[in-house]
Structures are given as C-alpha cells and as structure tokens.
Design a protein around this motif. Structure first.
Motif, PDB file in Angstrom:
ATOM      1  N   GLU A 170       0.815  -1.214   0.000  1.00 26.61           N
ATOM      2  CA  GLU A 170       0.000   0.000   0.000  1.00 26.61           C
ATOM      3  C   GLU A 170       0.852   1.270   0.000  1.00 26.61           C
ATOM      4  O   GLU A 170       0.500   2.263  -0.628  1.00 26.61           O
ATOM      5  CB  GLU A 170      -0.940   0.003   1.208  1.00 26.61           C
ATOM      6  CG  GLU A 170      -2.021  -1.072   1.136  1.00 26.61           C
ATOM      7  CD  GLU A 170      -3.025  -0.961   2.263  1.00 26.61           C
ATOM      8  OE1 GLU A 170      -3.082   0.116   2.906  1.00 26.61           O
ATOM      9  OE2 GLU A 170      -3.743  -1.936   2.528  1.00 26.61           O
ATOM     10  N   VAL A 171       1.977   1.238   0.699  1.00 27.32           N
ATOM     11  CA  VAL A 171       2.784   2.452   0.855  1.00 27.32           C
ATOM     12  C   VAL A 171       3.847   2.578  -0.231  1.00 27.32           C
ATOM     13  O   VAL A 171       4.048   3.659  -0.797  1.00 27.32           O
ATOM     14  CB  VAL A 171       3.452   2.488   2.255  1.00 27.32           C
ATOM     15  CG1 VAL A 171       4.344   3.719   2.391  1.00 27.32           C
ATOM     16  CG2 VAL A 171       2.392   2.494   3.345  1.00 27.32           C
ATOM     17  N   LEU A 172       4.532   1.460  -0.532  1.00 29.13           N
ATOM     18  CA  LEU A 172       5.658   1.506  -1.467  1.00 29.13           C
ATOM     19  C   LEU A 172       5.308   1.042  -2.871  1.00 29.13           C
ATOM     20  O   LEU A 172       6.039   1.333  -3.815  1.00 29.13           O
ATOM     21  CB  LEU A 172       6.816   0.643  -0.944  1.00 29.13           C
ATOM     22  CG  LEU A 172       7.406   1.026   0.416  1.00 29.13           C
ATOM     23  CD1 LEU A 172       8.481   0.043   0.808  1.00 29.13           C
ATOM     24  CD2 LEU A 172       7.951   2.440   0.396  1.00 29.13           C
ATOM     25  N   GLY A 173       4.208   0.319  -3.008  1.00 30.25           N
ATOM     26  CA  GLY A 173       3.875  -0.226  -4.310  1.00 30.25           C
ATOM     27  C   GLY A 173       4.560  -1.546  -4.580  1.00 30.25           C
ATOM     28  O   GLY A 173       4.562  -2.044  -5.694  1.00 30.25           O
ATOM     29  N   PHE A 174       5.171  -2.159  -3.547  1.00 28.19           N
ATOM     30  CA  PHE A 174       5.822  -3.454  -3.662  1.00 28.19           C
ATOM     31  C   PHE A 174       5.187  -4.398  -2.659  1.00 28.19           C
ATOM     32  O   PHE A 174       4.786  -3.975  -1.584  1.00 28.19           O
ATOM     33  CB  PHE A 174       7.315  -3.373  -3.359  1.00 28.19           C
ATOM     34  CG  PHE A 174       8.102  -2.571  -4.348  1.00 28.19           C
ATOM     35  CD1 PHE A 174       8.597  -3.162  -5.494  1.00 28.19           C
ATOM     36  CD2 PHE A 174       8.353  -1.226  -4.133  1.00 28.19           C
ATOM     37  CE1 PHE A 174       9.328  -2.431  -6.408  1.00 28.19           C
ATOM     38  CE2 PHE A 174       9.075  -0.481  -5.043  1.00 28.19           C
ATOM     39  CZ  PHE A 174       9.567  -1.089  -6.188  1.00 28.19           C
ATOM     40  N   SER A 175       5.121  -5.672  -3.013  1.00 33.31           N
ATOM     41  CA  SER A 175       4.601  -6.673  -2.082  1.00 33.31           C
ATOM     42  C   SER A 175       5.716  -7.619  -1.679  1.00 33.31           C
ATOM     43  O   SER A 175       6.363  -8.217  -2.528  1.00 33.31           O
ATOM     44  CB  SER A 175       3.460  -7.465  -2.729  1.00 33.31           C
ATOM     45  OG  SER A 175       2.964  -8.425  -1.823  1.00 33.31           O
TER      46      SER A 175
END
Length: 525
Positions: A170-175
């Motif tokens: 949600e914050v960085l765009g990475f999972s």
C-alpha cells in the motif's frame, strides 16, 4: 530517474568480529541516523517450553556523512547499507555491548515492525550464551505499524493489524512475499534468496519511514526551519533487487505506482544537518556517534515510542495444566490414522483405472496459492478457492464438485478424510519450487517442455489455439490491457486466455520463466 543515481541494495553478512564486514558494521553505526531492525529464527513447535533461538539479526542503516569528512566526499559515499549478523557463527559476547548501545542510543532512531517479540527472543538467545541480562529496551523507537496509521490519517482503516507485506504494497507499491519466513534459519550456509529476503525485511522499513517523513515535509508541520532539498543520491535499492534476482516469485513483485519518487521529490537532505560534536565523551569511554539531527528529533518528540521489557516478558508463558497430557487410546489411534493418511499412496481420482480422464486437476488452498501458479506454469490444471477465507467445508465441497485433488499445508484438514478420501494431500515443502517438485514426484505427473506456459497464471484458463498477430493483439487489448510500445517493432507472438481474455507475449520474461521451469522440473536431464 537517472540510472547513474541508482544504487543496488548493499548487503553485508557479518560472521566474525575479525572480518572487514564487522569493521564496516561498527563504522556504519557511528554514522547511522536510522537503524531498522529485524530478526529471524528457526520455527518451533507450538506449546514449546522455551523461546526460539535467534540465528540472524538484520540492521538496515541509513547513514549520515562521516565525522570530519569533506562535504563533497560525503555526497558520494553510500547512504544506506544492510547488515546480516550471523548469530550462529559470531561469539555473542563480542557483540552484546555494541548492540545494547545501539538499542539504547539517544542519537539513533530505531525502526521495527512489532519488534517487541523479536527483542524478547533476542534477549533470551544472548542470556543463554552468558550475556546476562540480555536486552531490556529499545529507544527511541518507531513502529512501522504506527507509521502506517499516521500515513492513513483521514481514511477509514480496518481494526485488524496489517501485515508488513500489506503495508509495503500500500505504501511503497511493492509486495513482500513471506514465503521464506518459515524456512530453516538455523541451517548454514544461507541461500542467496534467504539473504535477500532477510535484508529486504529490514530495508523496507527505511523506505516506509522515508515516505512518512516526506509526508511530514509536504505538510510543513514540523520542518519549517529546514529548507535545503535532498540530494538525488538517496539509496532506495528496491528496483535494483528486482533486476538482480527473479523476485517476482521469491521476494517482491512491482506495482505500477512509483511511490518511491515521492521521497526524492519532497524529502530533505538529512545528511547535511550535523549538530555540533563539541563536548562529546571521549572515544575511550563511549562509542562515538553523530548527535541526532533536528528533523529526526522533531519526529521522535512527536511520534517516538520505546520498548521496555519486564521480567515477566523474559519468561515463556507457562501452560495452564502442569505435567504431560495423557492421550487416550482413541486419540492415539486417530492421530496415527491421520499420519498414515498424510503419506499419499494413491491412486488419484483422475486415474484411468478409476474411470478418470487421466488429466490431473488440483485445488490449492490459501496456504499454497503460490503453488497453484507454479502448477499452471507447467501446464497443470490448478484452481484456488472461491473465497479468500474459505471454511473447511467450502474447500471440501469445491474439491468434490470439481473432482480435484485438494492440496494443503493445514494438517487439520486431514481430519475430513472420511468426506474426501483419496482427494486430499498435505504438502510438506515450504518453498514453491520444492512444492512443485514434490507434487510432480508424488503424483508422478508427466511434464513436457511443450506444456510450459500453456495456461493462464491469472485464472487457470487455456490459451487460444493459435497465436495472435500484433494487429490482432492491439485490437484485443483495447480498453482492457496495455501493450508496451517497444514490442511493436519486434516479431513477437501474442497469446490470449480463452477465459479471462488476458494477453501474454513471448518476451524476455517468458523465456526466463520457461528456462526456470525446465530447471525446476529437471526436463534437461
């Protein structure tokens, strides 16, 4: 983004106090503005009477310039680095004091994700090696869960505590995949995948904090007196990890949004704000560190926390009933039946001798959803549950209705063997590649190179019988999917799923995936 300013994630494994890596660690800690903390240990059985032994400690350091260094030289030096301290190889007594000072240093802001449990296990590990009293505090400290809640200010958020993987997405765009979380961290040597996973678990905390600090800067609430912009050399390193490793299935997958650019656009140059070092205690009596700069002091004052361990925290919780639990003959017999059922003996319901069609069909529950995608990649029909959190009866009903073999890692599901006899198998491996090999060997699946990448990884559908031309693919993608312009000049074949209409093409990623599964399935042997 200027590629000259991108730097790879720096990972150093510290195994000895005589090593250059340890010298680098101690030097970096004198320059650290932030230190993100995490720890790994071998999973233990439930109701075990002692804490697990921590075998790896991760410290991701965001650095300021070296004391007394030339400003131009500092601008070119590294600005973040991640250390993996091997607590199996290194004598704990040789680093106990160093870590204790870092945990309690007022000059370093520590970051963590629900780190109290890690600290309890870490303290227990050091105490067991004679480093009594272990560790009892971390301050100043900031939990990434609190940072996330501040970033979500003004939005309706679930009361359920978010996982670190969800926060990163949600914050960085990475999972962050947590596939390696339960791997055996006591085994040496560590694999490259384990090292990258462990480093990223700590390094991503720095990334999230940078987004948080950029938000404060943009709001202008706490940094009115600081006006100098950030240098372009802030080390984020996430994309470099993606480029270096096949992280799509191991550690990370990239999302379309570029959240990291926010930091470069709005963050301040913390490295250039250096408080006076006059009056510092001499090096002989205390580890020399840089005083915390004004911007971080304001963050600590407003949002800072601390972790304090009580004596009760350092003792494993006693079970309510003393003594060993006596098992009745019926319980022992039932557990023995489940153990026997856990070992697959076949035949499967698709077997021709049972009237099946000879085509393997699987249903992967939520604990092995990643295995479903791997099975699809090698051409095997693999479905996932209808709902995200299915009840046991729902899973069994779906398996029976669709005549599928249910794959799970949940031993509790084996108790329903009377409902779904010969239609359930407990996967024993932890990693997806190993799980795929296990299923292939257990069910004696025949995999050929022609089958690879013949199913849609998104929905499990089959591809249309013939490839699409570029013009046909462009028409099929209108209003549905974007095809990169760089593909138009290449002679590339496109394929479309007959069910979800998703388009695929035989680019570099396709060829890399084919080679990967040739190796995993040992098709070249």
């Amino acid at each position: 983004m200027d590629p000259k300013n991108k730097r790879p994630l720096k990972i150093h494994l510290v195994c000895s106090t005589d090593s250059p890596e340890f010298a680098h660690l101690t030097q970096s800690l004198t320059r650290s503005l932030l230190v993100a903390l995490d720890a790994e240990w071998k999973p233990i059985r439930a109701h075990q009477s002692h804490f697990p032994t921590v075998t790896l400690l991760q410290l991701a350091c965001q650095l300021g310039p070296r004391l007394g260094a030339d400003p131009d030289e500092s601008a070119e030096s590294e600005d973040s680095v991640t250390f993996l301290v091997d607590l199996i190889s290194i004598p704990l007594s040789s680093i106990w004091e160093l870590l204790r000072d870092v945990f309690a240093s007022p000059d370093i802001l520590k970051l963590g994700f629900r780190f109290k449990q890690d600290l309890i296990y870490l303290s227990s590990t050091f105490c067991a090696q004679g480093c009594d009293p272990g560790f009892d505090r971390v301050e100043p400290f900031l939990d990434i869960t609190s940072v996330y809640n501040h970033l979500q200010h003004g939005r309706k958020t679930s009361k359920q505590i978010k996982s670190l993987a969800t926060i990163c997405e949600e914050v960085l765009g990475f999972s962050l995949s947590k596939e390696l979380q339960c791997s055996d961290w006591s085994h040496r040597p560590l694999t490259e995948e384990q090292k990258t996973y462990a480093a990223m678990d700590a390094h991503c905390l720095l990334e999230i904090f940078n987004i948080f600090q950029a938000k404060l800067v943009k709001e202008g609430s706490y940094f009115d007196n600081i006006t100098k912009p950030v240098t372009p050399n802030v080390n984020l390193g996430l994309k470099e990890v993606l480029e270096k490793h096949d992280m799509s299935s191991k550690i990370l997958r990239i999302k379309s949004c570029e959240a990291l650019s926010i930091v470069r656009a709005t963050a301040f140059d913390f490295l250039q704000i250096i408080a006076t070092v006059e009056g510092m205690v001499s090096k002989s009596s205390c580890r020399k560190t840089m005083p915390m700069d004004e911007s971080l002091l304001k963050v600590v004052k407003k949002y800072g926390e601390k972790i304090l361990l009580k004596e009760s925290d350092k003792k494993p919780k006693a079970t309510k009933k003393k003594g060993k639990r006596r098992l009745s003959a019926g319980v022992i017999c039932r557990e023995k039946r489940l153990e026997d059922f856990d070992n697959w003996r076949g035949p499967a319901q698709w077997d021709l001798s049972l009237g099946g069609d000879g085509c393997p069909k699987f249903l992967c529950d939520v604990m092995v959803e990643g295995l479903a995608k791997h099975l699809r990649c090698v051409g095997i029909d693999a479905a996932i549950p209808y709902s995200k959190k299915p009840e046991s009866r729902e899973l069994i009903g779906q398996a029976i209705k669709e005549k599928r073999m249910l794959l799970t890692r949940d031993a509790k599901l084996l108790r329903y063997e009377y409902l779904i006899k010969n239609q359930i198998y407990r996967v024993k491996s932890l990693l997806k590649n190993e799980q795929l090999r296990e299923v292939i060997e257990t069910f004696q699946l025949k995999i050929s190179e022609d089958q690879l990448m013949s199913r849609c990884t998104k929905c499990n559908g089959k591809f249309i019988q013939r490839p699409l031309s570029t013009e046909e693919a462009v028409e099929a993608a209108k209003g549905f999917q974007r095809i990169p312009n760089c593909l138009f000049d290449k002679n590339i074949e496109f394929w479309q799923c007959m069910d979800c209409r998703q388009l695929y093409w035989e680019g570099t990623q396709y060829h890399n995936a084919v080679q990967k599964f040739i190796d995993v399935c040992k098709l070249n042997e």
